[in-house]
Write a protein that holds these residues in place. Structure first.
Motif, mmCIF file in Angstrom:
data_model
loop_
_atom_site.group_PDB
_atom_site.id
_atom_site.type_symbol
_atom_site.label_atom_id
_atom_site.label_comp_id
_atom_site.label_asym_id
_atom_site.label_seq_id
_atom_site.Cartn_x
_atom_site.Cartn_y
_atom_site.Cartn_z
ATOM 1 N N PRO A 210 0.717 -0.898 -0.207
ATOM 2 C CA PRO A 210 -0.037 0.178 -0.355
ATOM 3 C C PRO A 210 0.790 1.103 -0.119
ATOM 4 C CG PRO A 210 0.329 -1.481 2.057
ATOM 5 C CD PRO A 210 0.904 -1.622 1.065
ATOM 6 N N CYS A 211 0.083 2.281 0.035
ATOM 7 C CA CYS A 211 0.736 3.717 0.048
ATOM 8 C C CYS A 211 -0.375 5.066 -0.132
ATOM 9 C CB CYS A 211 1.344 4.057 -1.684
ATOM 10 S SG CYS A 211 2.039 5.477 -1.320
ATOM 11 N N TYR A 212 -0.073 5.753 1.141
ATOM 12 C CA TYR A 212 -1.013 6.436 2.141
ATOM 13 C C TYR A 212 -0.468 7.987 1.319
ATOM 14 C CZ TYR A 212 -1.223 2.906 5.208
ATOM 15 O OH TYR A 212 -0.845 1.693 6.228
ATOM 16 N N TYR A 213 0.458 8.846 0.112
ATOM 17 C CA TYR A 213 0.622 9.589 -0.597
ATOM 18 C C TYR A 213 -0.565 10.349 -1.184
ATOM 19 C CZ TYR A 213 5.551 10.234 -0.148
ATOM 20 O OH TYR A 213 6.902 10.077 0.672
ATOM 21 N N PRO A 214 -1.199 9.685 -1.705
ATOM 22 C CA PRO A 214 -2.569 11.088 -2.097
ATOM 23 C C PRO A 214 -4.132 10.523 -1.190
ATOM 24 C CG PRO A 214 -2.512 8.775 -3.251
ATOM 25 C CD PRO A 214 -1.152 8.273 -2.631
ATOM 26 N N SER A 215 -3.712 9.507 -0.297
ATOM 27 C CA SER A 215 -4.576 9.827 0.786
ATOM 28 C C SER A 215 -4.635 11.869 1.748
ATOM 29 C CB SER A 215 -4.692 8.845 1.890
ATOM 30 O OG SER A 215 -4.867 7.540 1.388
ATOM 31 N N TYR A 216 -2.967 11.594 2.070
ATOM 32 C CA TYR A 216 -2.928 12.736 2.216
ATOM 33 C C TYR A 216 -2.206 14.282 2.100
ATOM 34 C CZ TYR A 216 1.619 11.680 3.598
ATOM 35 O OH TYR A 216 3.398 11.329 2.750
ATOM 36 N N ASN A 217 -1.678 14.071 1.052
ATOM 37 C CA ASN A 217 -0.809 15.180 -0.044
ATOM 38 C C ASN A 217 -0.741 15.528 -1.129
ATOM 39 O OD1 ASN A 217 1.715 15.581 -1.519
ATOM 40 N ND2 ASN A 217 2.383 15.771 0.478
ATOM 41 N N PHE A 218 -0.953 17.028 -0.970
ATOM 42 C CA PHE A 218 -2.228 17.370 -1.879
ATOM 43 C C PHE A 218 -0.707 18.351 -2.797
ATOM 44 C CE2 PHE A 218 -4.389 20.529 -4.286
ATOM 45 C CZ PHE A 218 -5.691 20.371 -4.565
ATOM 46 N N PHE A 219 -0.129 18.263 -3.906
ATOM 47 C CA PHE A 219 1.087 18.501 -4.452
ATOM 48 C C PHE A 219 0.941 19.367 -5.865
ATOM 49 C CE2 PHE A 219 4.739 18.464 -7.118
ATOM 50 C CZ PHE A 219 5.670 18.239 -6.162
ATOM 51 N N ILE A 220 0.937 20.591 -5.229
ATOM 52 C CA ILE A 220 0.987 21.689 -6.770
ATOM 53 C C ILE A 220 1.333 22.095 -7.236
ATOM 54 C CG2 ILE A 220 -0.276 24.323 -6.847
ATOM 55 C CD1 ILE A 220 -2.033 23.473 -4.201
ATOM 56 N N ASP A 221 2.407 22.277 -8.266
ATOM 57 C CA ASP A 221 3.337 22.539 -9.377
ATOM 58 C C ASP A 221 3.079 24.009 -9.617
ATOM 59 O OD1 ASP A 221 5.619 22.086 -10.271
ATOM 60 O OD2 ASP A 221 5.077 20.721 -11.896
ATOM 61 N N TYR A 222 4.526 25.249 -9.501
ATOM 62 C CA TYR A 222 4.075 26.016 -9.828
ATOM 63 C C TYR A 222 3.240 26.493 -11.333
ATOM 64 C CZ TYR A 222 7.026 25.275 -14.160
ATOM 65 O OH TYR A 222 7.891 24.371 -15.205
ATOM 66 N N ASN A 223 3.090 26.011 -11.823
ATOM 67 C CA ASN A 223 2.028 26.296 -13.525
ATOM 68 C C ASN A 223 0.155 25.712 -12.608
ATOM 69 O OD1 ASN A 223 2.292 23.035 -13.233
ATOM 70 N ND2 ASN A 223 2.407 22.986 -15.126
ATOM 71 N N GLY A 224 -0.010 25.122 -11.726
ATOM 72 C CA GLY A 224 -1.219 24.676 -11.069
ATOM 73 C C GLY A 224 -1.214 23.775 -11.388
ATOM 74 N N ASP A 225 -0.469 22.584 -11.820
ATOM 75 C CA ASP A 225 -0.647 21.261 -12.338
ATOM 76 C C ASP A 225 -0.512 20.364 -10.743
ATOM 77 O OD1 ASP A 225 -1.379 20.906 -14.058
ATOM 78 O OD2 ASP A 225 0.887 20.695 -15.628
ATOM 79 N N VAL A 226 -1.600 19.737 -10.721
ATOM 80 C CA VAL A 226 -1.765 18.662 -9.246
ATOM 81 C C VAL A 226 -1.283 17.554 -9.186
ATOM 82 C CG1 VAL A 226 -2.575 18.201 -7.391
ATOM 83 C CG2 VAL A 226 -3.465 20.539 -8.147
ATOM 84 N N LEU A 227 -0.292 17.113 -8.900
ATOM 85 C CA LEU A 227 0.001 15.880 -9.326
ATOM 86 C C LEU A 227 0.032 14.627 -7.726
ATOM 87 C CD1 LEU A 227 3.535 16.457 -9.607
ATOM 88 C CD2 LEU A 227 1.738 17.254 -11.284
ATOM 89 N N MET A 228 -0.749 13.627 -8.459
ATOM 90 C CA MET A 228 -0.605 12.505 -7.225
ATOM 91 C C MET A 228 -0.017 12.621 -6.506
ATOM 92 S SD MET A 228 -1.821 8.188 -8.121
ATOM 93 C CE MET A 228 0.583 8.277 -7.939
ATOM 94 N N CYS A 229 0.806 12.631 -6.432
ATOM 95 C CA CYS A 229 2.235 12.384 -5.462
ATOM 96 C C CYS A 229 3.483 13.533 -6.201
ATOM 97 C CB CYS A 229 2.696 10.770 -5.735
ATOM 98 S SG CYS A 229 3.985 10.261 -4.515
ATOM 99 N N SER A 230 4.096 13.675 -4.652
ATOM 100 C CA SER A 230 5.469 13.946 -4.961
ATOM 101 C C SER A 230 6.454 13.886 -5.109
ATOM 102 C CB SER A 230 5.911 14.935 -3.280
ATOM 103 O OG SER A 230 5.459 14.149 -2.279
#
Length: 295
Positions: A210-230
């Motif tokens: 399992p991996c919990y990253y997308p359960s608690y982390n919201f990653f925003i790139d400088y151009n506004g893109d939101v990635l599923m994981c850091s």
């Protein structure tokens, strides 16, 4: 995993303690809003994809998050009385952004209950800008030291001279030899380390873990893109863009929910998770359980 960063335990506690829900629902909000506020860095460490010339040619951009976008993020989070962490980190060196103080001050103004952190390599750090960071509203400064133990002492003295409390700074050794993983809890960064200075192979078969990253982390790139994981340094799983969508829309999008569900159930059979070797259960267990309870 040869080296375990003690800061992970600290971060895990913060994430657990700041579990919030969306309105009156049982839908958990992210406890970390991570902002990669530019496309550039002044270093190319061997254990980072930035040491791969192909990565640099494709992704390194001397561009910074726009003020309008940053304010939009803060405004939307303020609607939820956000109490989690806003972390300036990601794929860049945050202090190369001359507006970092302005952005921190805006975050503090809109989100007075949030914990605001910044991770820097310390190259441009001095007493004057440390004071500016904390005057703007920074909660904790994390300094990654790359050049040797003497710099650990230098930065510790600098923080003490700035009259910071021990809980206002963390100094992290990143100068250890490769047999000690350079002092980081190392991973292959979503399969982007094959051609880096310190090569780590992509997995041939996805982990059954399992991996919990997308359960608690919201990653925003400088151009506004939101990635599923850091860890998605290849920017392969983009959930949406905040210039077009709201935080809520992206956080609750079908792609986000599907990725979250699959990873919580040890299904890594999709890009970039199928080649990733990160141990994704060190942080965010309470959030993963909260998502599971929604079923």
């Amino acid at each position: 995993m040869k080296f375990f960063d003690k800061n992970i335990n600290r971060k895990s506690k913060i994430v657990s303690y700041t579990l919030q829900y969306l309105g009156n629902s049982k839908i958990p909000l992210p406890s970390i809003i991570e902002i990669s506020d530019s496309g550039t860095c002044n270093r190319s460490c061997v254990f980072c994809p930035r040491s791969d010339p192909d990565w640099i040619s494709k992704f390194d951009k001397k561009e910074f998050i726009k003020t309008e976008l940053h304010e939009k993020i803060c405004k939307e989070l303020s609607e939820y009385d956000y109490k989690g962490m806003v972390l300036y980190s990601g794929f860049n060196e945050p202090m190369l952004n001359k507006k970092c103080y302005e952005n921190i001050a805006r975050t503090k103004r809109y989100l007075p209950k949030a914990k605001i952190e910044l991770i820097t390599n310390g190259d441009v750090l001095n007493l004057k800008n440390i004071a500016k960071l904390f005057d703007a509203g920074l909660s904790t400064l994390l300094i990654s030291v790359y050049d040797g133990p003497e710099d650990m002492d230098k930065f510790k003295k600098m923080c003490q001279d700035a009259k910071l409390n021990p809980d206002q700074y963390v100094i992290r050794n990143r100068y250890l030899p490769p047999e000690k993983d350079y002092g980081i809890t190392i991973s292959n960064r979503g399969g982007l380390m094959e051609n880096a200075g310190h090569s780590i192979k992509s997995l041939k078969k996805s982990l059954n873990a399992p991996c919990y990253y997308p359960s608690y982390n919201f990653f925003i790139d400088y151009n506004g893109d939101v990635l599923m994981c850091s860890h998605d340094w290849g920017k392969k799983n983009i959930l949406g863009n905040l210039n077009k969508n709201t935080i809520k829309e992206i956080w609750l999008s079908e792609n986000a929910k599907k990725s979250r569900y699959n990873l919580a159930n040890s299904n890594r059979g999709f890009s970039p998770c199928d080649v990733c070797d990160v141990k994704g259960t060190l942080i965010g267990e309470a959030h993963a359980k909260a998502w599971e309870n929604l079923k």
